[in-house]
Design a protein around this motif. Sequence first.
Motif, mmCIF file in Angstrom:
data_model
loop_
_atom_site.group_PDB
_atom_site.id
_atom_site.type_symbol
_atom_site.label_atom_id
_atom_site.label_comp_id
_atom_site.label_asym_id
_atom_site.label_seq_id
_atom_site.Cartn_x
_atom_site.Cartn_y
_atom_site.Cartn_z
ATOM 1 N N ILE A 3 -4.578 -5.322 55.641
ATOM 2 C CA ILE A 3 -3.995 -6.522 56.246
ATOM 3 C C ILE A 3 -4.598 -7.720 55.535
ATOM 4 N N SER A 4 -3.736 -8.565 54.986
ATOM 5 C CA SER A 4 -4.196 -9.767 54.299
ATOM 6 C C SER A 4 -4.222 -10.949 55.252
ATOM 7 N N PHE A 5 -5.306 -11.695 55.190
ATOM 8 C CA PHE A 5 -5.402 -12.971 55.897
ATOM 9 C C PHE A 5 -5.146 -14.038 54.852
ATOM 10 N N VAL A 6 -4.025 -14.721 54.964
ATOM 11 C CA VAL A 6 -3.636 -15.729 53.991
ATOM 12 C C VAL A 6 -3.418 -17.049 54.709
ATOM 13 N N ASP A 10 -8.915 -24.265 53.532
ATOM 14 C CA ASP A 10 -9.582 -24.851 54.706
ATOM 15 C C ASP A 10 -8.814 -24.636 56.013
ATOM 16 N N SER A 11 -8.004 -23.586 56.080
ATOM 17 C CA SER A 11 -7.267 -23.301 57.314
ATOM 18 C C SER A 11 -8.122 -22.536 58.316
ATOM 19 N N GLY A 12 -9.259 -21.999 57.880
ATOM 20 C CA GLY A 12 -10.139 -21.274 58.788
ATOM 21 C C GLY A 12 -10.104 -19.766 58.620
ATOM 22 N N LYS A 13 -9.660 -19.283 57.477
ATOM 23 C CA LYS A 13 -9.558 -17.840 57.249
ATOM 24 C C LYS A 13 -10.918 -17.155 57.381
ATOM 25 N N THR A 14 -11.914 -17.656 56.676
ATOM 26 C CA THR A 14 -13.242 -17.038 56.713
ATOM 27 C C THR A 14 -13.844 -17.124 58.108
ATOM 28 N N THR A 15 -13.731 -18.257 58.739
ATOM 29 C CA THR A 15 -14.268 -18.423 60.090
ATOM 30 C C THR A 15 -13.639 -17.428 61.043
ATOM 31 N N LEU A 16 -12.318 -17.290 60.976
ATOM 32 C CA LEU A 16 -11.624 -16.344 61.846
ATOM 33 C C LEU A 16 -12.060 -14.911 61.550
ATOM 34 N N LEU A 17 -12.130 -14.551 60.282
ATOM 35 C CA LEU A 17 -12.551 -13.192 59.925
ATOM 36 C C LEU A 17 -13.959 -12.891 60.435
ATOM 37 N N THR A 18 -14.874 -13.836 60.303
ATOM 38 C CA THR A 18 -16.250 -13.581 60.743
ATOM 39 C C THR A 18 -16.350 -13.420 62.258
ATOM 40 N N LYS A 19 -15.380 -13.918 62.982
ATOM 41 C CA LYS A 19 -15.357 -13.725 64.438
ATOM 42 C C LYS A 19 -14.648 -12.430 64.830
ATOM 43 N N ILE A 20 -13.648 -12.038 64.068
ATOM 44 C CA ILE A 20 -12.860 -10.842 64.384
ATOM 45 C C ILE A 20 -13.569 -9.557 63.952
ATOM 46 N N ILE A 21 -14.190 -9.559 62.803
ATOM 47 C CA ILE A 21 -14.794 -8.338 62.256
ATOM 48 C C ILE A 21 -15.780 -7.681 63.219
ATOM 49 N N PRO A 22 -16.710 -8.416 63.856
ATOM 50 C CA PRO A 22 -17.623 -7.738 64.779
ATOM 51 C C PRO A 22 -16.911 -7.027 65.937
ATOM 52 N N ILE A 23 -15.804 -7.573 66.384
ATOM 53 C CA ILE A 23 -15.034 -6.947 67.472
ATOM 54 C C ILE A 23 -14.405 -5.649 66.967
ATOM 55 N N LEU A 24 -13.856 -5.684 65.766
ATOM 56 C CA LEU A 24 -13.248 -4.483 65.183
ATOM 57 C C LEU A 24 -14.295 -3.392 64.995
ATOM 58 N N VAL A 25 -15.459 -3.769 64.484
ATOM 59 C CA VAL A 25 -16.551 -2.809 64.265
ATOM 60 C C VAL A 25 -17.042 -2.260 65.601
ATOM 61 N N ARG A 141 -3.300 -18.771 68.953
ATOM 62 C CA ARG A 141 -4.106 -19.953 68.651
ATOM 63 C C ARG A 141 -5.403 -19.477 68.010
ATOM 64 N N ARG A 142 -6.039 -20.324 67.240
ATOM 65 C CA ARG A 142 -7.248 -19.911 66.528
ATOM 66 C C ARG A 142 -8.386 -19.491 67.442
ATOM 67 N N ASP A 143 -8.418 -19.980 68.657
ATOM 68 C CA ASP A 143 -9.511 -19.597 69.570
ATOM 69 C C ASP A 143 -9.227 -18.280 70.314
ATOM 70 N N GLU A 144 -8.105 -17.647 70.060
ATOM 71 C CA GLU A 144 -7.754 -16.383 70.717
ATOM 72 C C GLU A 144 -8.247 -15.184 69.901
ATOM 73 N N VAL A 145 -9.515 -15.224 69.564
ATOM 74 C CA VAL A 145 -10.119 -14.226 68.692
ATOM 75 C C VAL A 145 -9.990 -12.818 69.274
ATOM 76 N N GLU A 146 -10.288 -12.649 70.548
ATOM 77 C CA GLU A 146 -10.191 -11.322 71.187
ATOM 78 C C GLU A 146 -8.760 -10.791 71.125
ATOM 79 N N LYS A 147 -7.794 -11.642 71.387
ATOM 80 C CA LYS A 147 -6.395 -11.214 71.354
ATOM 81 C C LYS A 147 -5.968 -10.818 69.940
#
Length: 158
Positions: A3-6, A10-25, A141-147
């Motif tokens: 899955i590509s995050f594109v 400065d849209s927040g790709k890295t920030t979002l990934l760093t929040k999502i990855i721990p949940i996936l792991v 929305r960007r703050d819906e990391v869990e979803k």
Amino acid sequence: MIISFVGTSDSGKTTLLTKIIPILVEHGLKVAVVKHHSHGDFEIDREGKDSWKLYQAGADVIISSPVKMAFIRRADKDDLDEIYERYLKGDYDLVLTEGFNKAGKDRIVIVRDPKDIEYFKHGKILAVVCDEKVEGYTWFRRDEVEKIAEFIIKLVKS
């Protein structure tokens, strides 16, 4: 699964990934990320270090320790499919990319302005992350990391 995050710069790709990855792991997924660097050469080690000297001498180099390793290898092309097949397939449940828009992989698009989605239609858009409502797509929305993480987990497990 890849899955590509594109998205725009400065849209927040890295920030979002760093929040999502721990949940996936945390949910038991083994995850790898391939970060695309489209602006030419980059360095992961420093001039003067032994690994740098060995690479400058003409060798490809693996730096290894008991807890991590890095492989510094010359490349003649930037091919996500080859990277996946050669280094990742079979070892990971999920490979996320940051970038690789032109590779055309299934994608989650992160934008600040919904009009920018037009630049990222090179593959199947699985979802859009934007603080404004985006019609016609699965939208977060960007703050819906869990979803977002739950959405990805369902894709991987389906």
